[in-house]
Motif scaffolding. Structure first.
Motif, mmCIF file in Angstrom:
data_model
loop_
_atom_site.group_PDB
_atom_site.id
_atom_site.type_symbol
_atom_site.label_atom_id
_atom_site.label_comp_id
_atom_site.label_asym_id
_atom_site.label_seq_id
_atom_site.Cartn_x
_atom_site.Cartn_y
_atom_site.Cartn_z
ATOM 1 N N ILE A 91 9.494 -6.085 -5.039
ATOM 2 C CA ILE A 91 10.667 -5.662 -4.289
ATOM 3 C C ILE A 91 11.945 -6.174 -4.954
ATOM 4 C CG2 ILE A 91 9.448 -5.422 -2.098
ATOM 5 C CD1 ILE A 91 10.505 -8.177 -1.293
ATOM 6 N N THR A 92 13.034 -5.514 -4.654
ATOM 7 C CA THR A 92 14.337 -5.871 -5.204
ATOM 8 C C THR A 92 15.129 -6.693 -4.183
ATOM 9 O OG1 THR A 92 15.124 -3.726 -4.433
ATOM 10 C CG2 THR A 92 14.445 -3.882 -6.729
ATOM 11 N N PRO A 93 16.221 -7.349 -4.626
ATOM 12 C CA PRO A 93 16.957 -8.245 -3.714
ATOM 13 C C PRO A 93 17.442 -7.588 -2.425
ATOM 14 C CG PRO A 93 17.590 -8.685 -5.972
ATOM 15 C CD PRO A 93 16.704 -7.477 -6.026
ATOM 16 N N GLY A 94 17.684 -6.281 -2.450
ATOM 17 C CA GLY A 94 18.166 -5.609 -1.246
ATOM 18 C C GLY A 94 17.071 -5.113 -0.321
ATOM 19 N N SER A 95 15.823 -5.431 -0.610
ATOM 20 C CA SER A 95 14.707 -4.903 0.166
ATOM 21 C C SER A 95 14.759 -5.349 1.623
ATOM 22 C CB SER A 95 13.378 -5.348 -0.440
ATOM 23 O OG SER A 95 12.295 -4.972 0.388
ATOM 24 N N PRO A 96 14.498 -4.429 2.563
ATOM 25 C CA PRO A 96 14.436 -4.799 3.977
ATOM 26 C C PRO A 96 13.208 -5.651 4.311
ATOM 27 C CG PRO A 96 13.710 -2.541 3.682
ATOM 28 C CD PRO A 96 14.244 -2.984 2.352
ATOM 29 N N CYS A 97 12.283 -5.781 3.359
ATOM 30 C CA CYS A 97 11.075 -6.590 3.582
ATOM 31 C C CYS A 97 11.330 -8.081 3.401
ATOM 32 C CB CYS A 97 9.966 -6.157 2.617
ATOM 33 S SG CYS A 97 9.466 -4.443 2.792
ATOM 34 N N ILE B 130 0.867 -1.184 0.000
ATOM 35 C CA ILE B 130 0.000 0.000 0.000
ATOM 36 C C ILE B 130 0.898 1.227 0.000
ATOM 37 C CG2 ILE B 130 -1.828 1.200 1.261
ATOM 38 C CD1 ILE B 130 -2.503 -1.582 2.543
ATOM 39 N N THR B 131 1.000 1.895 -1.147
ATOM 40 C CA THR B 131 1.941 3.008 -1.266
ATOM 41 C C THR B 131 1.460 4.036 -2.280
ATOM 42 O OG1 THR B 131 4.283 3.559 -1.634
ATOM 43 C CG2 THR B 131 3.344 1.851 -3.032
ATOM 44 N N GLN B 132 1.946 5.257 -2.120
ATOM 45 C CA GLN B 132 1.671 6.368 -3.032
ATOM 46 C C GLN B 132 0.178 6.697 -3.137
ATOM 47 O OE1 GLN B 132 3.774 6.309 -6.783
ATOM 48 N NE2 GLN B 132 5.695 5.672 -5.840
ATOM 49 N N ASN B 133 -0.577 6.411 -2.084
ATOM 50 C CA ASN B 133 -1.964 6.845 -2.019
ATOM 51 C C ASN B 133 -2.027 8.225 -1.363
ATOM 52 O OD1 ASN B 133 -3.428 4.216 -2.850
ATOM 53 N ND2 ASN B 133 -2.013 3.526 -1.254
ATOM 54 N N THR B 134 -3.111 8.947 -1.603
ATOM 55 C CA THR B 134 -3.242 10.324 -1.134
ATOM 56 C C THR B 134 -4.616 10.543 -0.519
ATOM 57 O OG1 THR B 134 -1.857 11.051 -2.987
ATOM 58 C CG2 THR B 134 -3.052 12.755 -1.812
ATOM 59 N N ILE C 240 7.542 -9.412 3.645
ATOM 60 C CA ILE C 240 6.469 -8.472 3.931
ATOM 61 C C ILE C 240 5.950 -7.897 2.603
ATOM 62 C CG2 ILE C 240 5.941 -6.220 4.933
ATOM 63 C CD1 ILE C 240 7.931 -6.852 7.132
ATOM 64 N N GLY C 241 4.641 -7.722 2.507
ATOM 65 C CA GLY C 241 4.036 -7.125 1.319
ATOM 66 C C GLY C 241 3.465 -8.159 0.372
ATOM 67 N N ASP D 189 12.832 2.145 3.511
ATOM 68 C CA ASP D 189 12.429 2.165 2.105
ATOM 69 C C ASP D 189 12.308 0.729 1.595
ATOM 70 O OD1 ASP D 189 12.273 2.348 -0.693
ATOM 71 O OD2 ASP D 189 13.621 4.067 -0.782
ATOM 72 N N PRO D 190 11.128 0.340 1.068
ATOM 73 C CA PRO D 190 10.951 -1.054 0.615
ATOM 74 C C PRO D 190 11.808 -1.431 -0.589
ATOM 75 C CG PRO D 190 8.831 0.066 0.912
ATOM 76 C CD PRO D 190 9.882 1.117 0.971
ATOM 77 N N LEU D 191 12.349 -0.428 -1.290
ATOM 78 C CA LEU D 191 13.164 -0.664 -2.487
ATOM 79 C C LEU D 191 12.378 -1.430 -3.550
ATOM 80 C CD1 LEU D 191 16.639 -1.500 -0.879
ATOM 81 C CD2 LEU D 191 15.806 0.698 -1.725
ATOM 82 N N PHE D 192 11.320 -0.760 -4.042
ATOM 83 C CA PHE D 192 10.527 -1.321 -5.131
ATOM 84 C C PHE D 192 11.337 -1.297 -6.431
ATOM 85 C CE2 PHE D 192 7.004 0.515 -2.447
ATOM 86 C CZ PHE D 192 6.539 -0.705 -1.988
ATOM 87 N N LEU D 193 10.943 -2.153 -7.366
ATOM 88 C CA LEU D 193 11.705 -2.310 -8.605
ATOM 89 C C LEU D 193 11.657 -1.062 -9.476
ATOM 90 C CD1 LEU D 193 13.439 -4.396 -10.050
ATOM 91 C CD2 LEU D 193 11.388 -5.218 -11.207
#
Length: 245
Positions: free
Chosen positions: A205-211, A125-129, A238-239, A192-196
């Motif tokens: 997510i990318t390989p370095g993601s903290p999730c 859930i991201t970039q919602n306003t 996570i996610g 930062d989830p480090l999205f692709l």
């Protein structure tokens, strides 16, 4: 798919006696002036579908049971998913870029749901306003029974004038990545989830993601948003996305 219904909701489940059931699988509901998918009772199930660019909102359920899995809910001006006085299971979804400056919520709003199934797990859930000072990620409203939400990414939703990523009454969070403002809870992180590639709407997510590998060790969810097996590594991610090795 239901597309471009001027001045009306896209797909509606309106009980008229009995307990109707509607299952939508691999559908696209887009560009409606009202809500993309709405129900006022019965059982509504949305699987492997896309609900996007609906002016009135993505999915709205009041009463009955709502299940949304392995789906994308995005760019709906009135907000992503709204649940009022209904049971719900929202799992493995990408809920992004919903809401706007006039929306009372951004990604997800859970209201007056106090009994039965109440599950919000493994969503991104991201970039919602939401409008100024409101909750832009996940809001809990008038819940009389405490609710724990786990294994979600709720990160970098747009807030202003005291607005928050998550909030409301009787909701707590565990094993989730919530930020940039941290939320206290067992297993929660704030990074930062480090999205692709968010510019191209790729929220894997990318390989370095903290999730990676840090979802609840007791979780049993077998697949991710794409149908990939969980876990792929030492633990579930996570996610909505389980990163393949």
């Amino acid at each position: 798919g239901a597309s471009g219904t001027a001045g009306a909701d896209g797909i509606q489940l309106l009980p008229n006696g009995g307990v109707p059931k509607l299952s939508l699988t691999r559908v696209k509901v887009a560009n409606n002036q009202g809500v993309g998918i709405s129900s006022s009772g019965g059982t509504l199930t949305v699987t492997q579908s896309t609900v996007s660019t609906n002016t009135g909102g993505g999915i709205s359920s009041s009463g009955g049971t709502l299940t949304v899995t392995q789906s994308t809910v995005s760019t709906n001006t009135g907000g992503g998913i709204s649940v009022t006085s209904a049971q719900f299971d929202l799992t493995n979804n990408i809920i992004v870029k919903n809401g706007g400056p006039a929306s009372s919520f951004g990604g997800v709003l859970l209201s007056q749901a106090s009994t039965g199934t109440r599950k919000l797990e493994f969503n991104t859930i991201t970039q919602n306003t939401a409008t100024s000072s409101f909750i832009s990620g996940v809001g809990c409203n008038l819940l009389s029974q405490a609710l724990t939400l786990s294994n979600n990414i709720v990160y970098a939703n747009q807030v202003s004038s005291g607005g928050t990523q998550v909030g409301g009454n009787n909701c707590s969070w565990t094993y989730s990545n919530i930020g940039p403002d941290a939320v206290v809870g067992t297993g929660n992180i704030n990074a930062d989830p480090l999205f692709l590639n968010t510019v191209q709407d790729n929220f894997h997510i990318t390989p370095g993601s903290p999730c990676k590998d840090v979802a609840d060790p007791a979780a049993t969810l077998a697949l991710d948003v794409d149908g990939d097996v969980r876990p792929q590594g030492a633990g579930r991610d996570i996610g909505a996305d389980e990163l393949a090795p």
